[in-house]
Design a protein around this motif. Structure first.
Motif, mmCIF file in Angstrom:
data_model
loop_
_atom_site.group_PDB
_atom_site.id
_atom_site.type_symbol
_atom_site.label_atom_id
_atom_site.label_comp_id
_atom_site.label_asym_id
_atom_site.label_seq_id
_atom_site.Cartn_x
_atom_site.Cartn_y
_atom_site.Cartn_z
ATOM 1 N N GLN A 25 24.792 -7.987 -53.264
ATOM 2 C CA GLN A 25 23.385 -7.937 -53.655
ATOM 3 C C GLN A 25 22.478 -7.925 -52.435
ATOM 4 O O GLN A 25 21.506 -7.176 -52.394
ATOM 5 C CB GLN A 25 23.024 -9.109 -54.569
ATOM 6 C CG GLN A 25 21.568 -9.081 -55.036
ATOM 7 C CD GLN A 25 21.178 -7.803 -55.793
ATOM 8 O OE1 GLN A 25 21.667 -7.552 -56.880
ATOM 9 N NE2 GLN A 25 20.303 -6.985 -55.209
ATOM 10 N N ASN A 29 19.930 -4.704 -51.653
ATOM 11 C CA ASN A 29 18.470 -4.836 -51.749
ATOM 12 C C ASN A 29 17.764 -3.647 -51.123
ATOM 13 O O ASN A 29 16.755 -3.177 -51.629
ATOM 14 C CB ASN A 29 18.003 -6.118 -51.045
ATOM 15 C CG ASN A 29 18.185 -7.344 -51.922
ATOM 16 O OD1 ASN A 29 18.245 -7.246 -53.138
ATOM 17 N ND2 ASN A 29 18.290 -8.497 -51.289
ATOM 18 N N THR A 99 21.046 1.130 -59.494
ATOM 19 C CA THR A 99 21.738 -0.021 -60.066
ATOM 20 C C THR A 99 23.231 0.258 -60.142
ATOM 21 O O THR A 99 23.635 1.372 -60.472
ATOM 22 C CB THR A 99 21.176 -0.310 -61.479
ATOM 23 O OG1 THR A 99 19.764 -0.484 -61.375
ATOM 24 C CG2 THR A 99 21.786 -1.552 -62.077
ATOM 25 N N ILE A 126 24.171 -5.182 -59.799
ATOM 26 C CA ILE A 126 23.275 -5.363 -58.655
ATOM 27 C C ILE A 126 22.295 -4.202 -58.646
ATOM 28 O O ILE A 126 22.608 -3.118 -59.130
ATOM 29 C CB ILE A 126 24.034 -5.435 -57.305
ATOM 30 C CG1 ILE A 126 24.863 -4.176 -57.064
ATOM 31 C CG2 ILE A 126 24.896 -6.680 -57.230
ATOM 32 C CD1 ILE A 126 25.470 -4.084 -55.678
ATOM 33 N N ARG A 129 16.102 -3.721 -54.561
ATOM 34 C CA ARG A 129 14.996 -4.672 -54.681
ATOM 35 C C ARG A 129 13.727 -3.947 -55.077
ATOM 36 O O ARG A 129 13.486 -2.835 -54.631
ATOM 37 C CB ARG A 129 14.783 -5.394 -53.351
ATOM 38 C CG ARG A 129 13.799 -6.503 -53.449
ATOM 39 C CD ARG A 129 13.823 -7.441 -52.285
ATOM 40 N NE ARG A 129 14.037 -6.760 -51.003
ATOM 41 C CZ ARG A 129 14.532 -7.346 -49.920
ATOM 42 N NH1 ARG A 129 14.888 -8.598 -49.957
ATOM 43 N NH2 ARG A 129 14.674 -6.689 -48.799
#
Length: 129
Positions: A25, A29, A99, A126, A129
């Motif tokens: 993750q 981001n 994603t 995940i 961001r």
């Protein structure tokens, strides 16, 4: 004794999974694009580009998970666990964000009483961001 060993095996599996998921993750981001897998079919390797043409990839080497950043390998699994059934799959874009669905199984090297290993499947999503 055996109770402590049972607990250690479970902790290794849980902590190992958390480390992998957190690292994925954190890396993801800042994802700009995903190269592998190229479509929505699941694959066992994940390669993506982050800022300034830096590539990160995650792939199996035997029963261990390696993270490669700009050509440098880092082993993400401890010697106390083995990873299997690894799958990276592009999910539908969530509001335009990239994603990924990730699945894997971690199995402890240490055995429980009765000769079983702790083995758990993990699945997470995940996104950028």
């Amino acid at each position: 004794g055996q109770a402590r060993l049972n607990n250690t095996a479970r902790v290794e599996v849980a902590q190992g999974a958390q480390l992998i998921i957190n690292k994925l993750q954190a890396d993801f981001n800042d994802v700009q694009s995903v190269t592998i897998p190229s479509d929505t079919n699941p694959g066992i390797t994940l390669t993506f580009t982050v800022s300034e043409d830096h590539d990160i990839s995650y792939q199996l080497e035997g029963d261990q998970l390696l993270r490669n950043y700009d050509g440098k390998d880092q082993k993400l699994t401890s010697n106390q666990v083995q990873i299997s059934d690894l799958s990276f799959q592009k999910a539908l874009n969530d509001g335009g964000k990239i994603t990924m669905q990730i699945k894997f199984t971690l199995t402890s090297i240490a055995q429980l009483s009765g000769g079983r290993n702790v083995s758990e499947e993990f699945q997470t999503t995940i996104s950028q961001r």
